[in-house]
Write an enzyme that holds these catalytic residues in place. Structure first.
Site, short mmCIF file in Angstrom:
data_model
loop_
_atom_site.label_atom_id
_atom_site.label_comp_id
_atom_site.label_asym_id
_atom_site.label_seq_id
_atom_site.Cartn_x
_atom_site.Cartn_y
_atom_site.Cartn_z
N PHE A 146 -40.91 4.91 -25.52
CA PHE A 146 -40.37 5.95 -26.44
C PHE A 146 -39.46 6.94 -25.70
O PHE A 146 -39.55 8.15 -25.89
CB PHE A 146 -41.50 6.73 -27.11
CG PHE A 146 -42.23 5.99 -28.21
CD1 PHE A 146 -41.83 4.74 -28.64
CD2 PHE A 146 -43.33 6.58 -28.82
CE1 PHE A 146 -42.50 4.06 -29.65
CE2 PHE A 146 -44.03 5.92 -29.84
CZ PHE A 146 -43.62 4.67 -30.24
N ASN A 167 -46.24 0.40 -25.50
CA ASN A 167 -45.84 1.11 -24.28
C ASN A 167 -46.21 2.59 -24.23
O ASN A 167 -45.84 3.29 -23.29
CB ASN A 167 -44.33 0.94 -24.08
CG ASN A 167 -43.95 -0.53 -24.01
OD1 ASN A 167 -44.59 -1.28 -23.30
ND2 ASN A 167 -42.97 -0.93 -24.78
N THR A 168 -46.88 3.09 -25.26
CA THR A 168 -47.41 4.45 -25.22
C THR A 168 -48.92 4.31 -25.20
O THR A 168 -49.50 3.79 -26.16
CB THR A 168 -46.94 5.26 -26.46
OG1 THR A 168 -45.52 5.40 -26.40
CG2 THR A 168 -47.58 6.64 -26.51
N LYS A 173 -45.21 0.31 -39.57
CA LYS A 173 -44.85 -0.82 -38.68
C LYS A 173 -46.04 -1.19 -37.82
O LYS A 173 -46.60 -0.33 -37.12
CB LYS A 173 -43.66 -0.43 -37.80
CG LYS A 173 -43.16 -1.59 -36.93
CD LYS A 173 -41.82 -1.28 -36.31
CE LYS A 173 -41.31 -2.42 -35.44
NZ LYS A 173 -40.00 -2.14 -34.87
N ASN A 209 -43.87 -5.42 -34.73
CA ASN A 209 -43.35 -4.92 -33.46
C ASN A 209 -43.45 -6.05 -32.41
O ASN A 209 -43.72 -7.20 -32.76
CB ASN A 209 -44.18 -3.70 -33.04
CG ASN A 209 -43.33 -2.69 -32.28
OD1 ASN A 209 -42.58 -3.06 -31.38
ND2 ASN A 209 -43.45 -1.42 -32.63
N ASN A 213 -39.94 -5.36 -22.81
CA ASN A 213 -39.58 -3.96 -22.57
C ASN A 213 -40.83 -3.10 -22.49
O ASN A 213 -41.83 -3.35 -23.15
CB ASN A 213 -38.62 -3.44 -23.65
CG ASN A 213 -39.36 -2.83 -24.83
OD1 ASN A 213 -39.74 -1.65 -24.80
ND2 ASN A 213 -39.60 -3.63 -25.87
N SER A 234 -46.20 0.41 -30.92
CA SER A 234 -45.57 0.14 -29.63
C SER A 234 -46.65 -0.04 -28.57
O SER A 234 -47.59 0.75 -28.50
CB SER A 234 -44.66 1.30 -29.23
OG SER A 234 -44.38 1.21 -27.85
C1 LIG Z 1 -35.73 -2.55 -25.72
C2 LIG Z 1 -36.50 -2.46 -27.00
C3 LIG Z 1 -36.87 -1.20 -27.47
C4 LIG Z 1 -37.61 -1.09 -28.64
N1 LIG Z 1 -37.95 0.15 -29.09
C5 LIG Z 1 -38.63 0.26 -30.26
C6 LIG Z 1 -38.95 1.54 -30.77
O1 LIG Z 1 -38.60 2.57 -30.19
N2 LIG Z 1 -39.66 1.60 -31.93
C7 LIG Z 1 -40.04 0.48 -32.61
O2 LIG Z 1 -40.67 0.59 -33.67
N3 LIG Z 1 -39.73 -0.75 -32.15
C8 LIG Z 1 -39.04 -0.88 -31.00
N4 LIG Z 1 -38.72 -2.12 -30.54
C9 LIG Z 1 -39.17 -3.31 -31.29
C10 LIG Z 1 -38.08 -3.84 -32.22
O3 LIG Z 1 -37.74 -2.88 -33.18
C11 LIG Z 1 -38.52 -5.14 -32.90
O4 LIG Z 1 -39.55 -4.83 -33.82
C12 LIG Z 1 -39.02 -6.19 -31.92
O5 LIG Z 1 -38.20 -6.24 -30.79
C13 LIG Z 1 -39.10 -7.58 -32.55
O6 LIG Z 1 -37.86 -8.01 -33.00
P1 LIG Z 1 -36.90 -9.00 -32.16
O7 LIG Z 1 -37.71 -10.19 -31.76
O8 LIG Z 1 -35.77 -9.29 -33.09
O9 LIG Z 1 -36.45 -8.22 -30.97
C14 LIG Z 1 -37.98 -2.25 -29.36
C15 LIG Z 1 -37.59 -3.51 -28.89
C16 LIG Z 1 -36.85 -3.62 -27.74
C17 LIG Z 1 -36.44 -5.00 -27.24
#
Ligand SMILES: Cc1cc2nc3c(=O)[nH]c(=O)nc-3n(C[C@H](O)[C@H](O)[C@H](O)COP(=O)(O)O)c2cc1C
Length: 344
Positions: free
Chosen positions: A117, A183-184, A219, A248, A113, A181
């Site tokens: 934000f 992505n920022t 985080k 993350n 992804n 993140s």
């Molecule tokens: C589509 C998407 C959006 C996410 N947005 C955020 C976010 O806004 N803030 C954040 O701290 N982590 C965000 N994450 C990261 C997740 O909270 C998580 O830490 C990460 O995906 C790893 O866990 P997983 O393997 O179970 O997905 C996002 C993940 C995905 C897939």
């Protein structure tokens, strides 16, 4: 049953399906009959646990980014989660990156992804939280994951974190400072010790002024060097931060089964799901060793099954969060993981 439905859902755009599924759940959740049915079907099995002074009804939560604007808390409560982390929220609403920005890698049970934000701003999230506090059953712990707007320069980032903290303080049970993140642009630079210290101590000072203190967690990315991790561990211990969320998404693309051409075509973004499991577990383990077990941790990264969760707990985490696992395993994920943990 979810596996059959998943085939259909996976033929549609990933982000559209995300919103569609939550709207379906909401329509069912509005009926008392279906709401009770869903609740009974997905009831989690684990015992309550205390973490950072809060009582979580079980050890499985939903990670940040799923319910960014705190719109679906009532529905997520029905699915058995012990906690949901809303956000990342920023002071001002922002659209995020252009679509498409969420991609599935089914061969790897992963997602990439680059949402950036996208969120309706802290004020809107506060509205969603107020609604949940007023009408919801309030059985879940709610975390507030906070960030900075894209246009805010890094030297002023602390002001954005402060603004979100103030607005959500009465409405969430804990905070997560998200500096990880991918992505920022430039956000991950805030993981450097000095920048981080400024943000975290500002929030701690603010927190000290409230009658009810909220635990504050940090985080981090799974891609940090050992030197960066050591700096962070030192800082977290030095300022007595309440804990960490590890981790993350990763910017790595190593070891994927998906064809290189497809991965390249998707482009930038954070990789989550199965391929992240080992890397993020190693970071949990490292932090636990380096801090002599003194840093309370919530593990996030690649958790799909009870065994995955058990692995994270074995290396030092106290709670776990899922995101990509929810997409691949379906709404019964919290129930299945808690059932496994209860048996241990
Ligand atoms: C589509 C998407 C959006 C996410 N947005 C955020 C976010 O806004 N803030 C954040 O701290 N982590 C965000 N994450 C990261 C997740 O909270 C998580 O830490 C990460 O995906 C790893 O866990 P997983 O393997 O179970 O997905 C996002 C993940 C995905 C897939």
């Amino acid at each position: 049953m979810y596996k059959a439905l998943r085939q259909l859902l996976f033929s549609l755009d990933a982000e559209a399906v995300h919103h569609l599924s939550m709207r379906w759940l909401r329509s069912f959740g509005r009926s008392i009959f279906f709401s009770n049915l869903i609740k009974a079907r997905y009831k989690a099995q684990d015992d309550p646990i205390e973490f950072a002074g809060l009582i979580f009804k079980n050890r499985v939560g939903l990670a940040a980014g799923f319910d960014k604007n705190a719109k679906y808390l009532h529905e997520l409560d029905l699915l058995g989660f012990g906690h949901v982390e809303i956000g990342t929220v920023t002071p001002q609403p922002q659209p995020g990156n252009d679509r498409p920005r969420l991609f599935r890698l089914p061969k790897d049970k992963a997602l990439i992804n680059r949402m950036g934000f996208n969120n309706a701003g802290v004020h809107a999230a506060a509205g969603g939280l107020r609604h949940y506090r007023k009408y919801g059953k309030r059985q879940m712990i709610i975390g507030g994951n906070i960030g900075k707007n894209k246009t805010t320069p890094n030297e002023d980032a602390w002001r954005d974190y402060q603004a979100c903290f103030k607005e959500l303080h009465d409405l969430v049970d804990y905070f997560v400072v998200n500096v990880s993140s991918p992505n920022t642009p430039g956000l991950r630079e805030l993981q450097d010790k000095d920048a981080l210290k400024k943000i975290l101590t500002t929030l701690q000072e603010l927190n000290a002024g409230y009658q009810k203190k909220r635990p504050i967690f940090l985080k981090i990315a799974p891609d940090l060097t050992t030197a960066q991790l050591n700096d962070i561990v030192d800082l977290v211990l030095e300022i007595a931060l309440d804990g960490m969320v590890v981790s993350n998404t990763t910017v790595s693309r190593e070891g994927l089964k998906t064809e290189a051409g497809i991965v390249e075509k998707i482009g930038q973004g954070g990789l989550s799901g199965k391929p992240l499991m080992k890397q993020s577990t190693e970071v949990v383990e490292y932090i636990n060793k380096q801090s002599n077990g003194k840093i309370p941790m919530i593990a996030s990264g690649g958790i799909f099954t009870g065994k995955d969760a058990q692995e994270k707990l074995a290396v030092g985490a106290s709670l776990v969060q899922v995101w990509t696992g929810f997409v691949y395993e379906g709404p019964g994920i919290a129930k299945r993981i808690t059932k496994h943990l209860k048996k241990l």
